[in-house]
Design a protein around this motif. Sequence first.
Motif, PDB file in Angstrom:
ATOM      1  N   GLY A  77       0.813  -1.214   0.000  1.00  0.00           N
ATOM      2  CA  GLY A  77       0.000   0.000   0.000  1.00  0.00           C
ATOM      3  C   GLY A  77       0.844   1.261   0.000  1.00  0.00           C
ATOM      4  O   GLY A  77       2.079   1.217  -0.040  1.00  0.00           O
ATOM      5  N   GLY A  78       0.171   2.406   0.046  1.00  0.00           N
ATOM      6  CA  GLY A  78       0.836   3.706  -0.035  1.00  0.00           C
ATOM      7  C   GLY A  78       1.215   4.259   1.326  1.00  0.00           C
ATOM      8  O   GLY A  78       1.459   3.499   2.259  1.00  0.00           O
ATOM      9  N   ALA A  79       1.239   5.598   1.429  1.00  0.00           N
ATOM     10  CA  ALA A  79       1.728   6.244   2.652  1.00  0.00           C
ATOM     11  C   ALA A  79       0.759   7.314   3.131  1.00  0.00           C
ATOM     12  O   ALA A  79       0.462   8.279   2.423  1.00  0.00           O
ATOM     13  CB  ALA A  79       3.104   6.864   2.412  1.00  0.00           C
ATOM     14  N   SER A  80       0.284   7.137   4.359  1.00  0.00           N
ATOM     15  CA  SER A  80      -0.491   8.166   5.047  1.00  0.00           C
ATOM     16  C   SER A  80       0.326   8.644   6.244  1.00  0.00           C
ATOM     17  O   SER A  80       1.345   8.061   6.590  1.00  0.00           O
ATOM     18  CB  SER A  80      -1.831   7.606   5.525  1.00  0.00           C
ATOM     19  OG  SER A  80      -1.612   6.601   6.511  1.00  0.00           O
ATOM     20  N   GLY A  81      -0.136   9.713   6.881  1.00  0.00           N
ATOM     21  CA  GLY A  81       0.515  10.179   8.097  1.00  0.00           C
ATOM     22  C   GLY A  81       1.785  10.968   7.880  1.00  0.00           C
ATOM     23  O   GLY A  81       2.504  11.249   8.833  1.00  0.00           O
ATOM     24  N   LEU A  82       2.078  11.365   6.636  1.00  0.00           N
ATOM     25  CA  LEU A  82       3.263  12.184   6.377  1.00  0.00           C
ATOM     26  C   LEU A  82       3.007  13.638   6.774  1.00  0.00           C
ATOM     27  O   LEU A  82       3.924  14.334   7.217  1.00  0.00           O
ATOM     28  CB  LEU A  82       3.645  12.135   4.895  1.00  0.00           C
ATOM     29  CG  LEU A  82       3.823  10.767   4.232  1.00  0.00           C
ATOM     30  CD1 LEU A  82       4.222  10.939   2.772  1.00  0.00           C
ATOM     31  CD2 LEU A  82       4.842   9.927   4.971  1.00  0.00           C
ATOM     32  N   TYR A  83       1.777  14.070   6.585  1.00  0.00           N
ATOM     33  CA  TYR A  83       1.386  15.459   6.836  1.00  0.00           C
ATOM     34  C   TYR A  83       0.436  15.541   8.026  1.00  0.00           C
ATOM     35  O   TYR A  83      -0.225  14.556   8.359  1.00  0.00           O
ATOM     36  CB  TYR A  83       0.672  16.029   5.609  1.00  0.00           C
ATOM     37  CG  TYR A  83       1.568  16.327   4.428  1.00  0.00           C
ATOM     38  CD1 TYR A  83       1.958  17.631   4.138  1.00  0.00           C
ATOM     39  CD2 TYR A  83       2.006  15.315   3.585  1.00  0.00           C
ATOM     40  CE1 TYR A  83       2.761  17.918   3.035  1.00  0.00           C
ATOM     41  CE2 TYR A  83       2.810  15.584   2.480  1.00  0.00           C
ATOM     42  CZ  TYR A  83       3.183  16.893   2.212  1.00  0.00           C
ATOM     43  OH  TYR A  83       3.977  17.173   1.136  1.00  0.00           O
TER      44      TYR A  83
END
Length: 566
Positions: free
Chosen positions: A190-196
């Motif tokens: 999967g991708g990436a959340s929580g970067l911002y």
Amino acid sequence: MQIENKKVLKTDVLIIGGGTAGCYAALTIREKSDYSVIIAEKANIKRSGCLAAGVNAINAYIVKGQTPEDYVNYAKKDADNIVREDLLMTMSECLNEVTAKMEKLGLVILKDENGEYVARGNRNIKINGENMKPLLADAVEKLNDVTVINHLNITDYIVENNKILGAVGFSIEDNTAYEIRAKKVLCATGGASGLYRPNNPGFSRHKMWYSPFNTGAGYAMGIIGGAEMTTFEMRFIALRCKDTIAPTGTIAQGVGAKQINSKGEVYEDKYGLTTSERVYGTVMENLEGRGPCYLRTEGISEEQDESLKKAYLNMAPSQTLKWLESGKNPSEQNVEIEGTEPYIVGGHTASGYWVDTKRETTIHGLYAAGDVAGGCPQKYVTGAMAEGEIAAINIVDTLNKSTDEDLDEDKMADLIFKEKVKEYNDYLGRDDAVFTAEALEEAMQKVMDNYAGGISTHYQFNGKQLKLAKEKINQLISLSKDIAASDMHELMFVYELRERLTVCLSVIAHLEARKETRWHSFAENLDYPEKSDEWLKYVNSKMEDGEIKIIFRDLVGREEQYEHKN
């Protein structure tokens, strides 16, 4: 606490991530061969991945009167040409086939009085999809010679001479480290959340569009392992119902609701109807004093009221609860909307691994499918399954032609495993850490929000801000090497932080490299506010000696069938 148990496992194929793409790939491998498979899943395969909560429509389907070519054209237009048409074409040709297989597994697809699927627009069909992931998981668990290891957090690939040998990780439930040797590896994390920094603070910070547990692990392992990545500058920002962060497409497509400002004016046609333009229009209307913005549901029928409330129960029940708690149906109040924080996700945009048409990455023997694979946006659930199938078929074909293992590779893998176990134990044995993983993660989100185009800056950025962002993220990476973990669960948080920080560096490098504004909000570069034909190319990257190096590549058409030459 120290890791006391070490397990070394061998398999023909290792699948990292038991979500949609990973499960479907396992089904395909066993259907086409007798090769053994291990699925390493950080959570539990029954309810893991983006499909965990269910979904109320198949959003990528070739409905009657449409063709795969039409789907490619739609995705290409939405991404303003920065797509891999060859990948889109091969995916689109599989969409209906994988949907039919899901129906055979028990997925309920709504049909009309003539027995035809009920379409929702030009590319969608309606389903009852609350149990879609359990259906996939059950099918996988019935397969022979497929081992599912739940709560196994994979942290690193084993790569030697640009060839994948397997991966290493640890169990979250007990103090066991794993080395898994494999002839082929499929990354489906999967991708990436929580970067911002997200829309909602504190306790509600995980109420977001994308799965909060997808931390960019696959991206980070690829970046660190030397794989070529693509199009991280095409971030995804979802237009969502305010506070609940529930999908807006269900309302926009389900009842034809238009985007309106506080004056009741329809503004969506003014800015454009692509995904990024819908977000951009909402941002600009608010900035220019015509907010809040809404989806106009006032005046819809009682039947449509009930349809919307039931639809959200399948995937975002908080929106249905909000209507019930207010005592007003959608027909009595418009739905306020807002943009989310940016995500990096290859299922909606083109971010991810640079792959060939067989979904092999630039690391030999390593494949990518689903949200982690780049170049092929608008794939959604069925596209992730299609890519899992495409990768699985090529894995089987290449294994059929492969030769015996190299004993020197065994020694190299064991050495890497030994070094990683020491690294795990260093974190577990430390008791004098100044910072926690959570504190550094919050600092990272603030940096990205303020300097790399987050919500607080209306998704805008300039070169000086990006330079500061890179400097501050590198400082956080240095600090993160000295944090501590008291148990295996906290050790997982340590590596999730590492994953996010690694992806942040790539995002910053890509945002800086594309010197134009091709997608409003997704990549709003204030130094280069216009779009330019000079930038009809891919921005790719590869980590060399700890630095992100940018690579530019020419666009690939749907008939070109790009394949790696290395």
